[in-house]
Design an enzyme around this catalytic site. Structure first.
Site, mmCIF file in Angstrom:
data_model
loop_
_atom_site.group_PDB
_atom_site.id
_atom_site.type_symbol
_atom_site.label_atom_id
_atom_site.label_comp_id
_atom_site.label_asym_id
_atom_site.label_seq_id
_atom_site.Cartn_x
_atom_site.Cartn_y
_atom_site.Cartn_z
ATOM 1 C CG MET A 25 7.073 -7.350 1.057
ATOM 2 S SD MET A 25 6.733 -8.970 1.795
ATOM 3 C CE MET A 25 4.937 -9.081 1.565
ATOM 4 C CB SER A 26 4.027 -0.845 1.270
ATOM 5 O OG SER A 26 3.049 -1.317 0.352
ATOM 6 N N GLY A 27 2.740 -3.698 2.546
ATOM 7 C CA GLY A 27 1.487 -4.230 3.055
ATOM 8 C C GLY A 27 0.343 -4.055 2.082
ATOM 9 N N GLY A 28 0.591 -3.351 0.976
ATOM 10 C CA GLY A 28 -0.420 -3.162 -0.058
ATOM 11 C C GLY A 28 -0.421 -4.294 -1.063
ATOM 12 C CB VAL A 29 -2.847 -5.193 -3.729
ATOM 13 C CG1 VAL A 29 -2.881 -3.917 -4.558
ATOM 14 C CG2 VAL A 29 -3.095 -6.412 -4.606
ATOM 15 C CG ASP A 30 0.511 -2.066 -6.285
ATOM 16 O OD1 ASP A 30 -0.273 -2.676 -7.022
ATOM 17 O OD2 ASP A 30 0.379 -0.864 -6.003
ATOM 18 C CB SER A 31 4.988 -4.468 -2.119
ATOM 19 O OG SER A 31 4.087 -4.255 -1.057
ATOM 20 C CG LEU A 50 11.394 0.125 5.248
ATOM 21 C CD1 LEU A 50 11.910 1.320 4.451
ATOM 22 C CD2 LEU A 50 12.528 -0.578 5.974
ATOM 23 C CB CYS A 118 10.003 8.384 1.231
ATOM 24 S SG CYS A 118 9.826 6.812 2.109
ATOM 25 C CB CYS A 215 2.785 7.115 4.798
ATOM 26 S SG CYS A 215 4.480 7.672 5.126
#
Length: 379
Positions: A25-31, A50, A118, A215
């Protein structure tokens, strides 16, 4: 004779409630949508975010992933959907595996793609092993790419939405990793469908803008980051033409990329000039006419091959290749030199090809991704 158990929506022969899925989970809508959808289906979801760099310095910067705001957003989604969420400090791993190489590649006159490194070295290697340690049956991400079953195992395919397709950035996914990974969004036709799913679950990130920059370079100023990481990297030098005639001076090779036209500071010439080569050892930027940028043969190494037969089992592969994320795949002949090195011949020359970029292999007629490698200067 007992029947084989039916496969779940993730293609696993286990009851959904007994299937543990780690979601990156990156915090964005997709994940966030991936995690919410799987949790709603009844999977045993564990969210992992992360921390890749000092997010305290990035709190006020928009358009960057893995910052403090994003960690907060991922945690909130987990709380709303009722599954555990962990934040892992991968800052030192990220610097060693991605940032340092990024800086050194620019200093060497290359044009690196750190997002691929990455995925390759952090998310799909270290995080994937952490997922296994957590007892996961698979790891799911919000990437727009498809994983399909083939005669010889899992295959990688381009996303259904060509605008969102991220296959260029995932070419180095190995077969072993692909067997463990899942990409639930790859079949969606548009990003609007993803946001609709976020709205369905009432997620606060439903309208969150997509991240645009690397990022750790949230303002897009690569040179400033490199000078901070490698003091003295911006040493001045000469701008010369292809015959060696000095046309001007520059404030550091790191400010230039192959194919660049603007910002050279050498106007008043009869024809526009482009950066055709960088010589960091001599601190020289070599410029020339546009036709000097055209390249037909491209040396590629560190090849990750996802074909059914060994890469070096035949003399030539007639596929399509993508040399930049923004360009469509173009027909090419790939000639293996070993299991991990090749010469790629483009049927139509392309401009602005630079060492450090990726060369990704595609099925010329379908959607399958056959892996790829890294462009280098050759021998």
């Amino acid at each position: 004779m007992p029947f084989d158990p039916p496969l779940s929506s993730l293609g696993l022969p286990k009851p959904v409630a007994e299937t543990r899925v780690v979601v990156a989970m990156s915090g964005g809508v997709d994940s966030s949508v991936v995690a919410a959808e799987l949790a709603a289906e009844g999977y045993d979801v564990v969210g992992v975010t992360l921390q890749l760099y000092d997010h305290g310095a990035a709190l006020a910067k928009k358009g960057a992933c893995c910052a403090g705001r994003d960690i907060h957003d991922a945690r909130r989604v987990a709380e709303e959907m009722g599954f555990p969420h962990y934040v892992l400090d991968y800052e030192s791993k990220f610097r060693d595996a991605v940032i340092d190489e990024f800086a050194d590649a620019y200093l060497g006159g290359a044009t690196p793609v750190p997002c691929i490194r990455c995925n390759e070295r952090v998310k799909f290697r270290d995080l994937l092993e952490t997922a296994k340690d957590l007892g996961a049956d698979c790891m799911a991400t919000g990437h727009y790419i498809q994983r399909k079953s083939g005669a010889s195992g899992a295959q990688l395919h381009r996303a259904a939405d060509p605008v969102r397709d991220q296959s260029y950035f995932l070419f180095s996914t190995t077969q072993e990793q692909l067997d463990f990974l899942r990409f639930p969004l790859g079949h969606l036709a548009t990003k609007a469908e993803t946001r609709a799913l976020a709205a369905k679950h009432g997620l606060a990130v439903a309208d969150k803008p997509d991240s645009q920059d690397i990022c750790f370079v949230p303002d897009g100023n690569y040179a400033a980051v490199i000078e901070k990481l490698r003091p003295g990297a911006g040493e001045p030098g000469e701008i010369v033409d292809m015959a060696g005639t000095v046309l001007g001076v520059h404030e550091g090779v790191i400010h230039y990329t192959i194919g660049q036209r603007r910002g050279l500071g050498i106007g008043g010439l009869s024809e526009p000039l482009y950066v055709v080569k960088l010589d960091p050892d001599a601190r020289r930027v070599i410029v020339g006419p546009k036709e000097a940028l055209a390249t037909r043969k491209v040396p590629v190494r560190e090849i990750n091959w996802l074909g059914d037969a060994p890469f070096d089992s035949q003399a030539e592969w007639h596929l399509s290749v993508k040399l930049r994320s923004t360009r469509p795949p173009a027909p090419a002949i790939i000639r293996p030199l070993s299991a991990h090195e090749a010469e790629v011949e483009l049927l139509t020359p392309e401009e602005g090809i630079s060492p450090g970029q990726a060369c990704v292999f595609y099925d010329g007629e379908g959607t399958r991704v056959f892996g790829g490698g890294w462009i280098w200067k050759g021998r």
